[in-house]
Design a protein around this motif. Structure first.
Motif, mmCIF file in Angstrom:
data_model
loop_
_atom_site.group_PDB
_atom_site.id
_atom_site.type_symbol
_atom_site.label_atom_id
_atom_site.label_comp_id
_atom_site.label_asym_id
_atom_site.label_seq_id
_atom_site.Cartn_x
_atom_site.Cartn_y
_atom_site.Cartn_z
ATOM 1 N N ALA A 22 0.838 -1.202 0.000
ATOM 2 C CA ALA A 22 0.000 0.000 0.000
ATOM 3 C C ALA A 22 0.867 1.244 0.000
ATOM 4 O O ALA A 22 1.868 1.327 0.707
ATOM 5 C CB ALA A 22 -0.909 -0.003 1.227
ATOM 6 N N GLY A 23 0.485 2.202 -0.815
ATOM 7 C CA GLY A 23 1.232 3.449 -0.923
ATOM 8 C C GLY A 23 2.136 3.526 -2.131
ATOM 9 O O GLY A 23 2.612 4.618 -2.487
ATOM 10 N N PHE A 24 2.375 2.376 -2.797
ATOM 11 C CA PHE A 24 3.201 2.427 -4.008
ATOM 12 C C PHE A 24 2.509 3.289 -5.066
ATOM 13 O O PHE A 24 1.304 3.184 -5.287
ATOM 14 C CB PHE A 24 3.426 1.024 -4.572
ATOM 15 C CG PHE A 24 3.982 1.043 -5.967
ATOM 16 C CD1 PHE A 24 5.306 1.374 -6.194
ATOM 17 C CD2 PHE A 24 3.161 0.780 -7.055
ATOM 18 C CE1 PHE A 24 5.816 1.429 -7.489
ATOM 19 C CE2 PHE A 24 3.661 0.824 -8.349
ATOM 20 C CZ PHE A 24 4.991 1.152 -8.556
ATOM 21 N N THR A 25 3.283 4.150 -5.709
ATOM 22 C CA THR A 25 2.754 5.036 -6.744
ATOM 23 C C THR A 25 3.594 4.929 -8.004
ATOM 24 O O THR A 25 4.825 4.995 -7.957
ATOM 25 C CB THR A 25 2.746 6.497 -6.258
ATOM 26 O OG1 THR A 25 1.904 6.604 -5.105
ATOM 27 C CG2 THR A 25 2.224 7.425 -7.340
ATOM 28 N N GLN A 26 2.908 4.728 -9.118
ATOM 29 C CA GLN A 26 3.552 4.669 -10.431
ATOM 30 C C GLN A 26 3.074 5.864 -11.253
ATOM 31 O O GLN A 26 1.864 6.071 -11.403
ATOM 32 C CB GLN A 26 3.184 3.366 -11.143
ATOM 33 C CG GLN A 26 3.711 3.265 -12.571
ATOM 34 C CD GLN A 26 3.100 2.097 -13.323
ATOM 35 O OE1 GLN A 26 1.976 1.688 -13.040
ATOM 36 N NE2 GLN A 26 3.832 1.553 -14.258
ATOM 37 N N THR A 60 -1.908 4.155 -8.075
ATOM 38 C CA THR A 60 -1.541 4.022 -6.675
ATOM 39 C C THR A 60 -2.168 2.772 -6.082
ATOM 40 O O THR A 60 -3.362 2.506 -6.276
ATOM 41 C CB THR A 60 -2.007 5.243 -5.861
ATOM 42 O OG1 THR A 60 -1.472 6.432 -6.450
ATOM 43 C CG2 THR A 60 -1.543 5.142 -4.418
ATOM 44 N N TYR A 61 -1.354 1.987 -5.363
ATOM 45 C CA TYR A 61 -1.853 0.831 -4.627
ATOM 46 C C TYR A 61 -2.301 1.275 -3.230
ATOM 47 O O TYR A 61 -1.628 2.095 -2.592
ATOM 48 C CB TYR A 61 -0.763 -0.220 -4.451
ATOM 49 C CG TYR A 61 -0.403 -1.025 -5.673
ATOM 50 C CD1 TYR A 61 -1.068 -0.865 -6.889
ATOM 51 C CD2 TYR A 61 0.614 -1.965 -5.622
ATOM 52 C CE1 TYR A 61 -0.719 -1.607 -8.001
ATOM 53 C CE2 TYR A 61 0.968 -2.727 -6.727
ATOM 54 C CZ TYR A 61 0.297 -2.546 -7.914
ATOM 55 O OH TYR A 61 0.644 -3.289 -9.007
ATOM 56 N N PRO A 120 6.541 -3.910 -7.623
ATOM 57 C CA PRO A 120 6.202 -2.681 -8.346
ATOM 58 C C PRO A 120 7.366 -1.706 -8.459
ATOM 59 O O PRO A 120 7.447 -0.946 -9.424
ATOM 60 C CB PRO A 120 5.054 -2.097 -7.512
ATOM 61 C CG PRO A 120 5.240 -2.655 -6.146
ATOM 62 C CD PRO A 120 5.828 -4.014 -6.342
ATOM 63 N N GLU A 121 8.267 -1.714 -7.492
ATOM 64 C CA GLU A 121 9.407 -0.794 -7.548
ATOM 65 C C GLU A 121 10.326 -1.134 -8.716
ATOM 66 O O GLU A 121 10.790 -0.260 -9.441
ATOM 67 C CB GLU A 121 10.190 -0.842 -6.234
ATOM 68 C CG GLU A 121 9.390 -0.431 -5.008
ATOM 69 C CD GLU A 121 9.073 1.050 -4.989
ATOM 70 O OE1 GLU A 121 9.665 1.801 -5.784
ATOM 71 O OE2 GLU A 121 8.216 1.463 -4.172
ATOM 72 N N HIS A 141 7.470 -11.954 -10.545
ATOM 73 C CA HIS A 141 8.083 -13.243 -10.215
ATOM 74 C C HIS A 141 6.982 -14.301 -10.244
ATOM 75 O O HIS A 141 6.091 -14.292 -9.379
ATOM 76 C CB HIS A 141 8.732 -13.175 -8.833
ATOM 77 C CG HIS A 141 9.777 -12.104 -8.704
ATOM 78 N ND1 HIS A 141 11.054 -12.239 -9.214
ATOM 79 C CD2 HIS A 141 9.722 -10.866 -8.148
ATOM 80 C CE1 HIS A 141 11.753 -11.145 -8.960
ATOM 81 N NE2 HIS A 141 10.961 -10.291 -8.324
ATOM 82 N N PRO A 142 7.004 -15.217 -11.210
ATOM 83 C CA PRO A 142 5.874 -16.135 -11.395
ATOM 84 C C PRO A 142 5.755 -17.211 -10.329
ATOM 85 O O PRO A 142 4.666 -17.764 -10.139
ATOM 86 C CB PRO A 142 6.137 -16.752 -12.772
ATOM 87 C CG PRO A 142 7.613 -16.619 -12.979
ATOM 88 C CD PRO A 142 8.016 -15.361 -12.277
#
Length: 244
Positions: A152-156, A164-165, A220-221, A226-227
């Protein structure tokens, strides 16, 4: 209007995600399902999107019915199937109300389970149980709470939008928000479940949880998927459901 009636159309218009070609992931997933079932048969896919998985399943000999809420999804699916020399039957509608026929040997639902509340999930699972042929199997992809809470909080940021997640801890829901430039943001909100949580939904639905297949994990970063990861690292798992 419920968010699901506009989110996926807007997401596709913004990102083109349902226009993408078949990825090796879709091919591998269709092969895994076919191997697990032991043979090709009648297959219903719920929320078929652009038809990538449906086309792969048809290429392996399944008689595929692809159901999606978006009318454009059917067009995309039929076009992709024709490109690959196969036929996929398409249906447009809400699978909480539409009857897709059947029975089906296999029912698949990738990326989308968790719309609404627990009662909605139970209702849908009960419908899936009725759509299955004797000896049939359903495969339902479920979002895990630990992945979404941890990211949570990741932003693309891209040229046309910001993504945003988020995570609603009280409701145990993943939040995936797109904010297009000069437009109102729109959000996907799906209820997350652990396998133990999912088992609590199943009594009375006519289904039982036979297996749990950990899904992959998206970093996400780094922008890397990764499957194969452990269940405790996975962003989703596939619930393998059989008649109770």
């Amino acid at each position: 209007m419920h968010w699901s009636h506009s989110f996926y159309e807007r997401q596709d218009a913004l990102t083109g995600c349902y226009h993408s070609p078949i990825h090796p992931f879709h091919t591998a997933l269709a092969a895994r399902i076919t191997a697990h079932r032991g043979r090709a048969g009648s297959l219903l896919e719920l929320g078929a999107g652009g038809g990538q998985f449906a086309t792969c399943a048809a290429l392996l000999g399944h008689q595929v019915t692809a159901l999606d809420l978006r009318a454009r999804a059917g067009e995309q699916t039929r076009s992709l199937a024709v490109q690959h020399g196969v036929t996929v039957q398409t249906l447009t509608g809400d699978f909480y109300t539409l009857d897709p026929g059947g029975p089906f040997d296999t029912v698949c639902y990738w990326d989308g389970f968790g719309i609404g509340e627990d009662a909605d999930q139970r209702f849908l699972l009960s419908r899936i149980a009725r759509w299955l042929a004797p000896g049939g199997t359903a495969y339902v992809e479920v979002d895990t709470p630990w992945y979404w809470a941890g990211h949570a909080g990741f932003t693309q940021r891209t040229e046309g939008y910001t993504r945003t997640y988020g995570f609603d801890a009280e409701g145990c829901r993943m939040l995936d928000t797109y904010a297009p430039t000069d437009e109102d943001p729109f959000t996907q909100s799906l209820r997350c479940y652990s396998p133990a949580d999912l088992r609590l939904l199943l009594p009375g639905t006519g289904l039982t949880l036979a297996e749990v297949w950990p899904g992959g994990s998206y970093d996400p970063e780094a922008g890397v998927y990764h499957p194969e990861v452990s269940l405790g690292e996975a962003m989703t798992f596939a619930a393998v459901l059989t008649p109770a």
